[in-house]
Structures are given as C-alpha cells and as structure tokens.
Motif scaffolding. Structure first.
Motif, PDB file in Angstrom:
ATOM      1  N   ASP A  90       0.885  -1.166   0.000  1.00  0.00           N
ATOM      2  CA  ASP A  90       0.000   0.000   0.000  1.00  0.00           C
ATOM      3  C   ASP A  90       0.922   1.214   0.000  1.00  0.00           C
ATOM      4  N   MET A  91       1.153   1.778  -1.180  1.00  0.00           N
ATOM      5  CA  MET A  91       2.103   2.890  -1.325  1.00  0.00           C
ATOM      6  C   MET A  91       1.620   4.139  -0.587  1.00  0.00           C
ATOM      7  N   LYS A  92       0.321   4.373  -0.585  1.00  0.00           N
ATOM      8  CA  LYS A  92      -0.235   5.570   0.053  1.00  0.00           C
ATOM      9  C   LYS A  92       0.025   5.561   1.560  1.00  0.00           C
ATOM     10  N   ARG A  93      -0.164   4.400   2.179  1.00  0.00           N
ATOM     11  CA  ARG A  93      -0.014   4.298   3.637  1.00  0.00           C
ATOM     12  C   ARG A  93       1.347   3.732   4.054  1.00  0.00           C
ATOM     13  N   LEU A  94       2.216   3.466   3.077  1.00  0.00           N
ATOM     14  CA  LEU A  94       3.536   2.893   3.337  1.00  0.00           C
ATOM     15  C   LEU A  94       3.432   1.620   4.180  1.00  0.00           C
ATOM     16  N   ARG A  95       2.583   0.711   3.714  1.00  0.00           N
ATOM     17  CA  ARG A  95       2.347  -0.536   4.448  1.00  0.00           C
ATOM     18  C   ARG A  95       2.567  -1.720   3.505  1.00  0.00           C
ATOM     19  N   GLN A  96       3.146  -2.771   4.050  1.00  0.00           N
ATOM     20  CA  GLN A  96       3.326  -4.012   3.305  1.00  0.00           C
ATOM     21  C   GLN A  96       2.746  -5.166   4.117  1.00  0.00           C
ATOM     22  N   GLU A  97       2.116  -6.114   3.419  1.00  0.00           N
ATOM     23  CA  GLU A  97       1.577  -7.296   4.082  1.00  0.00           C
ATOM     24  C   GLU A  97       2.024  -8.538   3.324  1.00  0.00           C
ATOM     25  N   LEU A  98       2.448  -9.538   4.081  1.00  0.00           N
ATOM     26  CA  LEU A  98       2.889 -10.793   3.496  1.00  0.00           C
ATOM     27  C   LEU A  98       1.704 -11.729   3.316  1.00  0.00           C
ATOM     28  N   TYR A  99       1.549 -12.219   2.090  1.00  0.00           N
ATOM     29  CA  TYR A  99       0.545 -13.232   1.757  1.00  0.00           C
ATOM     30  C   TYR A  99       1.268 -14.399   1.103  1.00  0.00           C
ATOM     31  N   TRP A 100       0.557 -15.486   0.960  1.00  0.00           N
ATOM     32  CA  TRP A 100       1.134 -16.695   0.368  1.00  0.00           C
ATOM     33  C   TRP A 100       0.232 -17.237  -0.723  1.00  0.00           C
ATOM     34  N   LEU A 101       0.794 -17.348  -1.910  1.00  0.00           N
ATOM     35  CA  LEU A 101       0.120 -18.013  -3.011  1.00  0.00           C
ATOM     36  C   LEU A 101       0.105 -19.498  -2.686  1.00  0.00           C
ATOM     37  N   ILE A 102      -1.062 -20.141  -2.846  1.00  0.00           N
ATOM     38  CA  ILE A 102      -1.140 -21.581  -2.632  1.00  0.00           C
ATOM     39  C   ILE A 102      -1.542 -22.253  -3.938  1.00  0.00           C
ATOM     40  N   VAL A 103      -0.939 -23.400  -4.192  1.00  0.00           N
ATOM     41  CA  VAL A 103      -1.247 -24.166  -5.397  1.00  0.00           C
ATOM     42  C   VAL A 103      -1.571 -25.592  -4.974  1.00  0.00           C
ATOM     43  N   PRO A 104      -2.843 -25.840  -4.641  1.00  0.00           N
ATOM     44  CA  PRO A 104      -3.241 -27.185  -4.233  1.00  0.00           C
ATOM     45  C   PRO A 104      -3.230 -28.145  -5.424  1.00  0.00           C
ATOM     46  N   PRO A 105      -3.033 -29.424  -5.160  1.00  0.00           N
ATOM     47  CA  PRO A 105      -3.078 -30.398  -6.256  1.00  0.00           C
ATOM     48  C   PRO A 105      -4.491 -30.508  -6.808  1.00  0.00           C
ATOM     49  N   ARG A 106      -4.578 -30.845  -8.098  1.00  0.00           N
ATOM     50  CA  ARG A 106      -5.875 -31.138  -8.730  1.00  0.00           C
ATOM     51  C   ARG A 106      -6.070 -32.642  -8.679  1.00  0.00           C
ATOM     52  N   ILE A 107      -7.200 -33.056  -8.117  1.00  0.00           N
ATOM     53  CA  ILE A 107      -7.438 -34.495  -8.029  1.00  0.00           C
ATOM     54  C   ILE A 107      -8.739 -34.867  -8.743  1.00  0.00           C
ATOM     55  N   ASP A 108      -8.756 -36.098  -9.204  1.00  0.00           N
ATOM     56  CA  ASP A 108      -9.913 -36.633  -9.919  1.00  0.00           C
ATOM     57  C   ASP A 108     -10.848 -37.264  -8.888  1.00  0.00           C
ATOM     58  N   CYS A 109     -11.817 -36.480  -8.418  1.00  0.00           N
ATOM     59  CA  CYS A 109     -12.716 -36.984  -7.375  1.00  0.00           C
ATOM     60  C   CYS A 109     -14.170 -36.637  -7.649  1.00  0.00           C
ATOM     61  N   GLU A 129     -15.953 -39.228  -2.114  1.00  0.00           N
ATOM     62  CA  GLU A 129     -15.160 -39.048  -0.905  1.00  0.00           C
ATOM     63  C   GLU A 129     -13.996 -40.033  -0.806  1.00  0.00           C
ATOM     64  N   SER A 130     -14.145 -41.218  -1.355  1.00  0.00           N
ATOM     65  CA  SER A 130     -13.067 -42.207  -1.266  1.00  0.00           C
ATOM     66  C   SER A 130     -11.834 -41.741  -2.040  1.00  0.00           C
ATOM     67  N   LYS A 131     -12.041 -40.996  -3.124  1.00  0.00           N
ATOM     68  CA  LYS A 131     -10.912 -40.473  -3.897  1.00  0.00           C
ATOM     69  C   LYS A 131     -10.326 -39.216  -3.262  1.00  0.00           C
ATOM     70  N   ALA A 132     -11.138 -38.467  -2.539  1.00  0.00           N
ATOM     71  CA  ALA A 132     -10.693 -37.224  -1.909  1.00  0.00           C
ATOM     72  C   ALA A 132     -10.050 -37.459  -0.544  1.00  0.00           C
ATOM     73  N   LYS A 139      -7.860 -28.970  -5.424  1.00  0.00           N
ATOM     74  CA  LYS A 139      -8.791 -28.521  -6.455  1.00  0.00           C
ATOM     75  C   LYS A 139      -9.306 -29.765  -7.163  1.00  0.00           C
ATOM     76  N   ILE A 140     -10.389 -29.598  -7.922  1.00  0.00           N
ATOM     77  CA  ILE A 140     -11.028 -30.741  -8.567  1.00  0.00           C
ATOM     78  C   ILE A 140     -10.734 -30.738 -10.064  1.00  0.00           C
ATOM     79  N   LYS A 141     -10.269 -31.874 -10.558  1.00  0.00           N
ATOM     80  CA  LYS A 141     -10.084 -32.051 -12.000  1.00  0.00           C
ATOM     81  C   LYS A 141     -11.446 -32.213 -12.654  1.00  0.00           C
TER      82      LYS A 141
END
Length: 180
Positions: A90-109, A129-132, A139-141
């Motif tokens: 946030d350039m206006k308020r001179l603030r930075q926040e750490l976030y995390w990109l997540i990449v879950p696997p895609r499963i056939d369920c 549910e047995s596949k999940a 994520k779902i394929k």
C-alpha cells in the motif's frame, strides 16, 4: 469426511485488492508442472487504493492468497503444499503485508452424481469421498470452476481462530446405494 469450498467473503466491501497479478502470473503457471518456475520470481504487487482497506485472511481472485497466519494453519495440515510468498504494498499508507500463493493439487474426485449446465459449468457438485480422502486441501479435475476444497479438520481449525474474509460452503458427497 466432509469437505468445504473455501472462498473469499464478498460481504467485506473494503477487502484488500491486489493489482497487476494477472500480468505476471498466468493460469498455466498455477499447475503442478509449471509452479516451480515461480520460485525465482520476487512477487510484489500494489493494492487498489481505497479509503479503508481490510487485510482479509483469504483472497480468492485473481489467485488464491492466504494471509501469513492462515498459511501457518494450512501448513500444519499439508506441509508439502506449494506456498510462494507474495508481498502486497500500500504505497499511500507505506504498508506491506505478506501473503502466500497456494497451489493445491488437482485431483480426480468428481462423482458421477455431479450435474452440469449446458455451458459446462457446475449445476450440482458432488465428490467421491473415497478419492478425496487422502487430501486435506485440493482442487477438482474436470470442472471449469477453480474451487479450492478443504477437509473438515482444516475447516474447524480455521473456524476456531479469528480469521476474517473466509467463507466455507459444505460440498455434497456421493451417496452410494447399498445393494443386497
């Protein structure tokens, strides 16, 4: 086990909105084959200027981002999940926040009981549910939607804490008829 779609709570009007992500991170980069290409990137994005900004714990679009404390919870359940640091500025308020990109696997369920509209979008999501079962976050394929699902124990862990901006919607599971 029960599963839930995790999404951003759209009722929070002043939620943080990162800008310029789509120009740097493509949908193809968010696949198991390409995700490691991001390791060498230094991801920093400005946020949209607003009168007030609430730094929610889950940003759904354009890419799934978890707050740092959200990552700490998810990581306990899925230590091998791909996480990539993303700094929101946030350039206006001179603030930075750490976030995390997540990449879950895609499963056939997908269950055969899942129903689709004519345009290919989901009408009714039902999972096998047995596949999940072995997965805590995924994520779902086979669907157009980019839903992220979490298991009941992960959902309960998130709900026990004071997280903001997260909505959970229960997913139907396949009903197997007993044959006798």
């Amino acid at each position: 086990m029960n599963y839930f779609i995790i999404s951003q709570d759209e009722r929070i009007q002043d939620a943080v909105q990162p800008m310029g992500i789509s120009q740097v991170i493509t949908k193809e980069m968010l696949t198991k084959k390409k995700v490691r290409d991001m390791d060498k990137l230094n991801l920093q994005f400005q946020i949209r200027e607003q009168d007030t900004t609430e730094y929610v714990d889950f940003i759904e679009k354009p890419i799934p981002l978890l707050s740092d404390r959200g990552k700490q919870i998810i990581e306990k359940y899925v230590p091998k999940l791909y996480f990539k640091s993303v700094m929101l500025k946030d350039m206006k308020r001179l603030r930075q926040e750490l976030y995390w990109l997540i990449v879950p696997p895609r499963i056939d369920c997908l269950s055969e009981q899942t129903e689709f509209h004519k345009d290919g979008t989901l009408k009714r999501l039902v999972i096998d549910e047995s596949k999940a079962a072995p997965y805590k976050i995924f994520k779902i394929k086979g669907i157009m939607e980019e839903y992220i699902l979490i298991s009941l124990d992960v959902a309960e862990s998130l709900l026990r804490r004071d997280f903001t901006g997260i909505r959970l919607k229960k997913v139907e599971k396949e009903i197997v008829e007993e044959r006798g």
